[in-house]
Write a protein that holds these residues in place. Structure first.
Motif, PDB file in Angstrom:
ATOM      1  N   UNK A  64      94.065 -56.038  13.282  1.00 31.17           N
ATOM      2  CA  UNK A  64      94.964 -55.299  14.152  1.00 31.17           C
ATOM      3  C   UNK A  64      95.068 -56.088  15.445  1.00 31.17           C
ATOM      4  N   UNK A  65      96.289 -56.283  15.919  1.00 32.04           N
ATOM      5  CA  UNK A  65      96.515 -57.036  17.141  1.00 32.04           C
ATOM      6  C   UNK A  65      97.187 -56.121  18.159  1.00 32.04           C
ATOM      7  N   UNK A  66      96.689 -56.160  19.385  1.00 32.26           N
ATOM      8  CA  UNK A  66      97.328 -55.438  20.481  1.00 32.26           C
ATOM      9  C   UNK A  66      97.680 -56.425  21.579  1.00 32.26           C
ATOM     10  N   UNK A  67      98.857 -56.234  22.120  1.00 32.66           N
ATOM     11  CA  UNK A  67      99.354 -57.124  23.163  1.00 32.66           C
ATOM     12  C   UNK A  67      99.594 -56.287  24.414  1.00 32.66           C
ATOM     13  N   UNK A  68      98.999 -56.715  25.520  1.00 33.11           N
ATOM     14  CA  UNK A  68      99.290 -56.085  26.803  1.00 33.11           C
ATOM     15  C   UNK A  68      99.975 -57.116  27.689  1.00 33.11           C
ATOM     16  N   UNK A  69     100.176 -56.775  28.946  1.00 32.11           N
ATOM     17  CA  UNK A  69     100.869 -57.705  29.838  1.00 32.11           C
ATOM     18  C   UNK A  69     100.178 -59.055  29.958  1.00 32.11           C
ATOM     19  N   UNK A  70      98.843 -59.037  29.997  1.00 35.73           N
ATOM     20  CA  UNK A  70      98.130 -60.296  30.223  1.00 35.73           C
ATOM     21  C   UNK A  70      97.130 -60.655  29.135  1.00 35.73           C
ATOM     22  N   UNK A  71      96.813 -59.728  28.241  1.00 32.35           N
ATOM     23  CA  UNK A  71      95.777 -59.980  27.240  1.00 32.35           C
ATOM     24  C   UNK A  71      96.275 -59.710  25.829  1.00 32.35           C
ATOM     25  N   UNK A  72      95.591 -60.383  24.890  1.00 30.78           N
ATOM     26  CA  UNK A  72      95.830 -60.149  23.469  1.00 30.78           C
ATOM     27  C   UNK A  72      94.470 -59.884  22.828  1.00 30.78           C
ATOM     28  N   UNK A  73      94.376 -58.765  22.126  1.00 30.80           N
ATOM     29  CA  UNK A  73      93.149 -58.420  21.417  1.00 30.80           C
ATOM     30  C   UNK A  73      93.422 -58.453  19.926  1.00 30.80           C
ATOM     31  N   UNK A  74      92.517 -59.093  19.198  1.00 32.32           N
ATOM     32  CA  UNK A  74      92.623 -59.144  17.740  1.00 32.32           C
ATOM     33  C   UNK A  74      91.327 -58.599  17.154  1.00 32.32           C
ATOM     34  N   UNK A  75      91.437 -57.489  16.441  1.00 35.11           N
ATOM     35  CA  UNK A  75      90.292 -56.911  15.742  1.00 35.11           C
ATOM     36  C   UNK A  75      90.424 -57.341  14.291  1.00 35.11           C
ATOM     37  N   UNK A  76      89.442 -58.095  13.802  1.00 34.02           N
ATOM     38  CA  UNK A  76      89.511 -58.702  12.476  1.00 34.02           C
ATOM     39  C   UNK A  76      88.420 -58.116  11.591  1.00 34.02           C
ATOM     40  N   UNK A  77      88.786 -57.826  10.353  1.00 40.50           N
ATOM     41  CA  UNK A  77      87.807 -57.308   9.398  1.00 40.50           C
ATOM     42  C   UNK A  77      86.952 -58.459   8.891  1.00 40.50           C
ATOM     43  N   UNK A 103      93.939 -69.252  26.299  1.00 38.38           N
ATOM     44  CA  UNK A 103      92.735 -68.879  25.550  1.00 38.38           C
ATOM     45  C   UNK A 103      91.861 -67.896  26.330  1.00 38.38           C
ATOM     46  N   UNK A 104      91.905 -67.951  27.650  1.00 39.15           N
ATOM     47  CA  UNK A 104      91.087 -67.030  28.455  1.00 39.15           C
ATOM     48  C   UNK A 104      91.583 -65.581  28.369  1.00 39.15           C
ATOM     49  N   UNK A 105      92.782 -65.386  27.853  1.00 37.10           N
ATOM     50  CA  UNK A 105      93.354 -64.045  27.731  1.00 37.10           C
ATOM     51  C   UNK A 105      93.335 -63.515  26.304  1.00 37.10           C
ATOM     52  N   UNK A 106      92.609 -64.192  25.423  1.00 35.15           N
ATOM     53  CA  UNK A 106      92.525 -63.777  24.020  1.00 35.15           C
ATOM     54  C   UNK A 106      91.115 -63.269  23.745  1.00 35.15           C
ATOM     55  N   UNK A 107      91.050 -62.097  23.148  1.00 34.74           N
ATOM     56  CA  UNK A 107      89.752 -61.535  22.758  1.00 34.74           C
ATOM     57  C   UNK A 107      89.805 -61.245  21.264  1.00 34.74           C
ATOM     58  N   UNK A 108      88.810 -61.769  20.535  1.00 33.01           N
ATOM     59  CA  UNK A 108      88.724 -61.580  19.093  1.00 33.01           C
ATOM     60  C   UNK A 108      87.468 -60.773  18.798  1.00 33.01           C
ATOM     61  N   UNK A 109      87.644 -59.683  18.066  1.00 35.88           N
ATOM     62  CA  UNK A 109      86.533 -58.763  17.784  1.00 35.88           C
ATOM     63  C   UNK A 109      86.373 -58.634  16.285  1.00 35.88           C
ATOM     64  N   UNK A 110      85.249 -59.084  15.731  1.00 34.60           N
ATOM     65  CA  UNK A 110      85.014 -58.868  14.294  1.00 34.60           C
ATOM     66  C   UNK A 110      84.472 -57.456  14.054  1.00 34.60           C
ATOM     67  N   UNK A 111      84.971 -56.826  13.008  1.00 32.49           N
ATOM     68  CA  UNK A 111      84.514 -55.489  12.617  1.00 32.49           C
ATOM     69  C   UNK A 111      84.191 -55.527  11.138  1.00 32.49           C
ATOM     70  N   UNK A 112      82.978 -55.125  10.800  1.00 33.60           N
ATOM     71  CA  UNK A 112      82.566 -55.152   9.391  1.00 33.60           C
ATOM     72  C   UNK A 112      82.939 -53.860   8.716  1.00 33.60           C
TER      73      UNK A 112
END
Length: 156
Positions: free
Chosen positions: A110-123, A147-156
């Motif tokens: 799941x990817x969320x985009x805000x004004x300055x950041x992008x979050x990617x939650x990956x299974x 790259x400083x505005x990208x956050x990647x979150x692994x979820x099991x």
């Protein structure tokens, strides 16, 4: 047929029905126990998507109400149209990035985009540096984000 034969046939059928019901309950319990972990992770992604979709549908309705209202000023209508188009663009970008990340071999994201950041939650239980690099590459290519505005979150 004799009355006794009919009673025996009905009794056997009732007995078979009871055995079938018992087996059904036992098999459902064993399948439920085996798939409990998978269901939790899958339901997170599905729940998030459903919540996101319902929230966006609500936002679209608000924008449409402002646009179609006779009491709305020209500026309010213009702002609502601009915000609606920005939301549609954001939805398309998230969908594209999610699809590209999944095409790299990840089960779900799941990817969320805000004004300055992008979050990617990956299974995934955890991500290797090459997997993180693949995800970052997709996000940077599609969204032109540092790259400083990208956050990647692994979820099991």
């Amino acid at each position: 047929m004799k009355k006794r034969t009919k009673i025996i046939i009905i009794a056997v059928m009732v007995l078979l029905l009871g055995v079938t019901g018992y087996l059904n309950v036992m098999l459902n319990k064993s399948v439920s126990n085996n798939n409990n972990e998978t269901t939790t992770t899958s339901s997170y992604f599905q729940t998030y998507r459903n919540d996101r979709e319902s929230t966006r549908d609500q936002e679209m309705l608000y924008y449409d109400a402002i646009i179609s209202s006779e009491s709305s000023s020209e500026e309010a209508i213009k702002n609502a149209e601009t915000a609606k188009l920005a939301l549609i663009d954001q939805m398309e970008q998230e969908l594209v990035v999610e699809g590209l990340i999944k095409s790299k071999g990840f089960a779900d994201c799941v990817v969320t985009i805000s004004d300055s950041n992008v979050n990617a939650v990956v299974k995934a239980a955890e991500l290797t540096s090459s997997e993180v690099a693949q995800i970052v590459s997709v996000i940077q290519t599609e969204l032109s984000v540092g790259i400083e505005n990208i956050k990647i979150i692994p979820v099991e």
